[in-house]
Design a protein around this motif. Structure first.
Motif, PDB file in Angstrom:
ATOM      1  N   HIS A   1       0.797  -1.221   0.000  1.00  0.00           N
ATOM      2  CA  HIS A   1       0.000   0.000   0.000  1.00  0.00           C
ATOM      3  C   HIS A   1       0.839   1.285   0.000  1.00  0.00           C
ATOM      4  O   HIS A   1       0.281   2.372  -0.019  1.00  0.00           O
ATOM      5  CB  HIS A   1      -0.953  -0.004   1.196  1.00  0.00           C
ATOM      6  N   ALA A   2       2.136   1.168   0.026  1.00  0.00           N
ATOM      7  CA  ALA A   2       3.004   2.352  -0.003  1.00  0.00           C
ATOM      8  C   ALA A   2       3.085   2.890  -1.433  1.00  0.00           C
ATOM      9  O   ALA A   2       2.989   2.127  -2.396  1.00  0.00           O
ATOM     10  CB  ALA A   2       4.399   2.001   0.506  1.00  0.00           C
ATOM     11  N   PRO A   3       3.266   4.183  -1.589  1.00  0.00           N
ATOM     12  CA  PRO A   3       3.366   4.739  -2.945  1.00  0.00           C
ATOM     13  C   PRO A   3       4.674   4.313  -3.613  1.00  0.00           C
ATOM     14  O   PRO A   3       5.678   4.067  -2.954  1.00  0.00           O
ATOM     15  CB  PRO A   3       3.331   6.254  -2.719  1.00  0.00           C
ATOM     16  N   VAL A   4       4.626   4.246  -4.922  1.00  0.00           N
ATOM     17  CA  VAL A   4       5.802   3.843  -5.699  1.00  0.00           C
ATOM     18  C   VAL A   4       6.723   5.053  -5.836  1.00  0.00           C
ATOM     19  O   VAL A   4       6.298   6.135  -6.218  1.00  0.00           O
ATOM     20  CB  VAL A   4       5.376   3.330  -7.091  1.00  0.00           C
ATOM     21  N   GLN A   5       7.975   4.851  -5.507  1.00  0.00           N
ATOM     22  CA  GLN A   5       8.993   5.890  -5.630  1.00  0.00           C
ATOM     23  C   GLN A   5      10.094   5.373  -6.550  1.00  0.00           C
ATOM     24  O   GLN A   5      10.860   4.495  -6.159  1.00  0.00           O
ATOM     25  CB  GLN A   5       9.603   6.229  -4.267  1.00  0.00           C
ATOM     26  N   PRO A   6      10.194   5.882  -7.777  1.00  0.00           N
ATOM     27  CA  PRO A   6      11.269   5.414  -8.656  1.00  0.00           C
ATOM     28  C   PRO A   6      12.627   5.871  -8.109  1.00  0.00           C
ATOM     29  O   PRO A   6      12.851   7.058  -7.891  1.00  0.00           O
ATOM     30  CB  PRO A   6      10.959   6.073  -9.995  1.00  0.00           C
ATOM     31  N   LEU A   7      13.493   4.910  -7.856  1.00  0.00           N
ATOM     32  CA  LEU A   7      14.783   5.222  -7.254  1.00  0.00           C
ATOM     33  C   LEU A   7      15.912   5.327  -8.271  1.00  0.00           C
ATOM     34  O   LEU A   7      16.847   6.074  -8.082  1.00  0.00           O
ATOM     35  CB  LEU A   7      15.142   4.155  -6.217  1.00  0.00           C
TER      36      LEU A   7
ATOM     37  N   ASN B   1      15.825   5.844 -11.813  1.00  0.00           N
ATOM     38  CA  ASN B   1      15.711   6.761 -12.948  1.00  0.00           C
ATOM     39  C   ASN B   1      16.689   6.380 -14.059  1.00  0.00           C
ATOM     40  O   ASN B   1      16.463   5.427 -14.780  1.00  0.00           O
ATOM     41  CB  ASN B   1      15.892   8.213 -12.523  1.00  0.00           C
ATOM     42  N   GLY B   2      17.787   7.084 -14.222  1.00  0.00           N
ATOM     43  CA  GLY B   2      18.753   6.779 -15.268  1.00  0.00           C
ATOM     44  C   GLY B   2      19.767   5.723 -14.866  1.00  0.00           C
ATOM     45  O   GLY B   2      20.646   5.382 -15.644  1.00  0.00           O
ATOM     46  N   TRP B   3      19.681   5.204 -13.661  1.00  0.00           N
ATOM     47  CA  TRP B   3      20.654   4.247 -13.138  1.00  0.00           C
ATOM     48  C   TRP B   3      20.107   2.820 -13.183  1.00  0.00           C
ATOM     49  O   TRP B   3      20.510   1.974 -12.396  1.00  0.00           O
ATOM     50  CB  TRP B   3      21.013   4.606 -11.705  1.00  0.00           C
ATOM     51  N   ARG B   4      19.214   2.532 -14.087  1.00  0.00           N
ATOM     52  CA  ARG B   4      18.559   1.223 -14.138  1.00  0.00           C
ATOM     53  C   ARG B   4      19.540   0.068 -14.319  1.00  0.00           C
ATOM     54  O   ARG B   4      19.300  -1.033 -13.849  1.00  0.00           O
ATOM     55  CB  ARG B   4      17.561   1.167 -15.291  1.00  0.00           C
TER      56      ARG B   4
END
Length: 112
Positions: A59-65, A67-70
């Motif tokens: 249930h926590a919001p998604v936070q993209p960590l 970004n360009g470091w995939r």
């Protein structure tokens, strides 16, 4: 309650229940409840806190960590595997069944 705060609280509860098993509290609870009942209650509490933590994570919001470091994990993982294999292949007197290495002239070599 904020979903992130809920996740932090659930994770803290899970960790506290696990860390408490390595303190004097465990010995007191085992003396009071008995080994079997303590293990049963501890397992129940561990499952409840794990379930709570999973529920809070979902249930926590998604936070993209990344970004360009995939691709950073894909690049770093081969190096970590090399270090892992080197650690297992080197003489390590702290590993299981390695007490004979302590008696040698050079008890610890390599990546530890």
């Amino acid at each position: 309650m904020d979903p992130i705060a809920h996740l932090i609280l659930a994770t803290a509860a899970f960790l506290i229940t696990h860390f408490s098993a390595s303190t004097k509290v465990r010995a007191r609870l085992v003396a009071w409840l008995g080994e079997r009942l303590y293990r049963g209650l501890y397992s129940l509490v561990a499952l409840i806190t794990l379930g709570w933590m999973i529920w809070a994570f979902v249930h926590a919001p998604v936070q993209p960590l990344w970004n360009g470091w995939r691709y950073l994990p894909a690049v770093a993982m081969p190096f970590s595997m090399i270090l892992l294999v080197a650690g297992y292949l080197s003489l390590n007197s702290t590993m299981w069944m390695q007490t004979r290495g302590v008696k040698s002239a050079e008890p610890a070599r390599g990546v530890l």
